[in-house]
Write an enzyme that holds these catalytic residues in place. Structure first.
Site, PDB file in Angstrom:
ATOM      1  N   GLU A 111     -11.409 -29.558  21.571  1.00 23.10           N
ATOM      2  CA  GLU A 111     -12.419 -28.821  20.805  1.00 23.10           C
ATOM      3  C   GLU A 111     -12.232 -29.033  19.299  1.00 23.10           C
ATOM      4  O   GLU A 111     -13.208 -29.153  18.554  1.00 23.10           O
ATOM      5  CB  GLU A 111     -12.350 -27.333  21.149  1.00 23.10           C
ATOM      6  CG  GLU A 111     -12.717 -27.015  22.589  1.00 23.10           C
ATOM      7  CD  GLU A 111     -14.091 -27.517  22.986  1.00 23.10           C
ATOM      8  OE1 GLU A 111     -15.013 -27.472  22.150  1.00 23.10           O
ATOM      9  OE2 GLU A 111     -14.246 -27.967  24.129  1.00 23.10           O
ATOM     10  N   HIS A 130     -13.853 -32.190  18.254  1.00 21.16           N
ATOM     11  CA  HIS A 130     -15.298 -32.116  18.008  1.00 21.16           C
ATOM     12  C   HIS A 130     -15.592 -31.697  16.572  1.00 21.16           C
ATOM     13  O   HIS A 130     -16.569 -32.154  15.971  1.00 21.16           O
ATOM     14  CB  HIS A 130     -15.945 -31.129  18.984  1.00 21.16           C
ATOM     15  CG  HIS A 130     -16.143 -31.670  20.366  1.00 21.16           C
ATOM     16  ND1 HIS A 130     -16.758 -32.880  20.617  1.00 21.16           N
ATOM     17  CD2 HIS A 130     -15.812 -31.162  21.591  1.00 21.16           C
ATOM     18  CE1 HIS A 130     -16.794 -33.099  21.924  1.00 21.16           C
ATOM     19  NE2 HIS A 130     -16.220 -32.077  22.539  1.00 21.16           N
TER      20      HIS A 130
END
Length: 259
Positions: free
Chosen positions: A145, A148
């Site tokens: 995450e 990202h």
């Protein structure tokens, strides 16, 4: 007058799909063909959204922080004394400024199997995911995450979701975005960000970042493979599968990298 609503819906659909100022301008040019005063409101909203597409990184980070606060208010955030929060704090110790990012971490007490990160560096982990993963597997997912955010994927998704929500609400343009959405509406933006599916290239890029975090920290790199395998056998319970597809194939790719 019964044709007005469909035209406004068309305006929102075209503008929500636009991912650059050039694309949005093209959408506006098409809207001009609607004719007469009936399309004026649609064009007004469209012009506001085009202006919003010039958002810079600082604008998006500020809006991302506001959206994170709004979404936190809608969910059950584990306090610092909670075992889930304490576990997460230990797992990410030293990551608060990873690769120049200013990150903050919280746990949502919910059985959903998910996690997400916003462009301001807000990382949220669901307790259902923590129940499913061991420590290094969880580190990989969190690193994924963070990847990202690091690679700009979260920023692009947030911009699209924010402007689509602004278009739906018909808010007026300001100096930074298509107006300021209300706190209750910012939660909807986060929902769109969480549900939006990443491209294969984005997923592979972020997988590489998560794997790199494990390797740099001296953790078990094999946990990247087993984490994805656990998501793959999660079935409908694995909410991450809807926005993070092909975990089995990604696991095979990482296994080959490790070898």
């Amino acid at each position: 007058m019964h044709h007005f609503v469909p035209r406004c819906v068309l305006a929102v659909s075209l503008l929500a799909a636009a991912v650059s100022a050039a694309h949005a301008q093209s959408a506006l040019d098409r809207l001009k063909g609607l004719g007469g005063g009936r399309a004026q409101t649609a064009l007004d909203v469209g012009s506001d959204v085009v202006k919003g597409l010039t958002l810079n990184d600082a604008d998006i980070a500020t809006l991302g922080a506001e959206a994170a606060a709004a979404y936190d208010a809608e969910n059950l955030v584990a306090p610092d004394s909670d075992p889930y929060a304490q576990r997460l704090a230990k797992l990410v110790a030293g990551w608060e400024n990873d690769a120049g990012l200013d990150l903050n971490f919280k746990v949502y007490r919910t059985p959903e199997i998910n996690a997400f990160a916003l462009p301001d560096g807000s990382v949220r982990v669901f307790s259902g995911l923590m129940d499913k993963m061991d420590d290094d597997e969880l580190r990989f997912v969190i690193g994924h995450e963070i990847g990202h955010v690091k690679h700009g994927h979260s920023k692009a998704r947030f911009r699209t979701a924010y402007l689509a929500q602004a278009a739906r609400k018909g808010v007026a343009s300001t100096n930074n975005a298509a107006g300021r959405l209300a706190s209750s509406e910012l939660g909807g933006v986060v929902e769109e960000v969480v549900k939006a599916q990443h491209s294969q290239s984005n997923e592979l890029e972020s997988d590489g970042y998560g794997l790199g975090l494990l390797q740099r920290g001296g953790f078990n790199a094999q946990a990247a493979v087993t984490a994805l395998q656990k998501l793959d056998d999660g079935g409908p319970k694995a909410d991450m599968l809807s926005s993070h597809p092909d975990p089995a194939r990604r696991a095979q790719r990482i296994q080959a990298q490790i070898r």
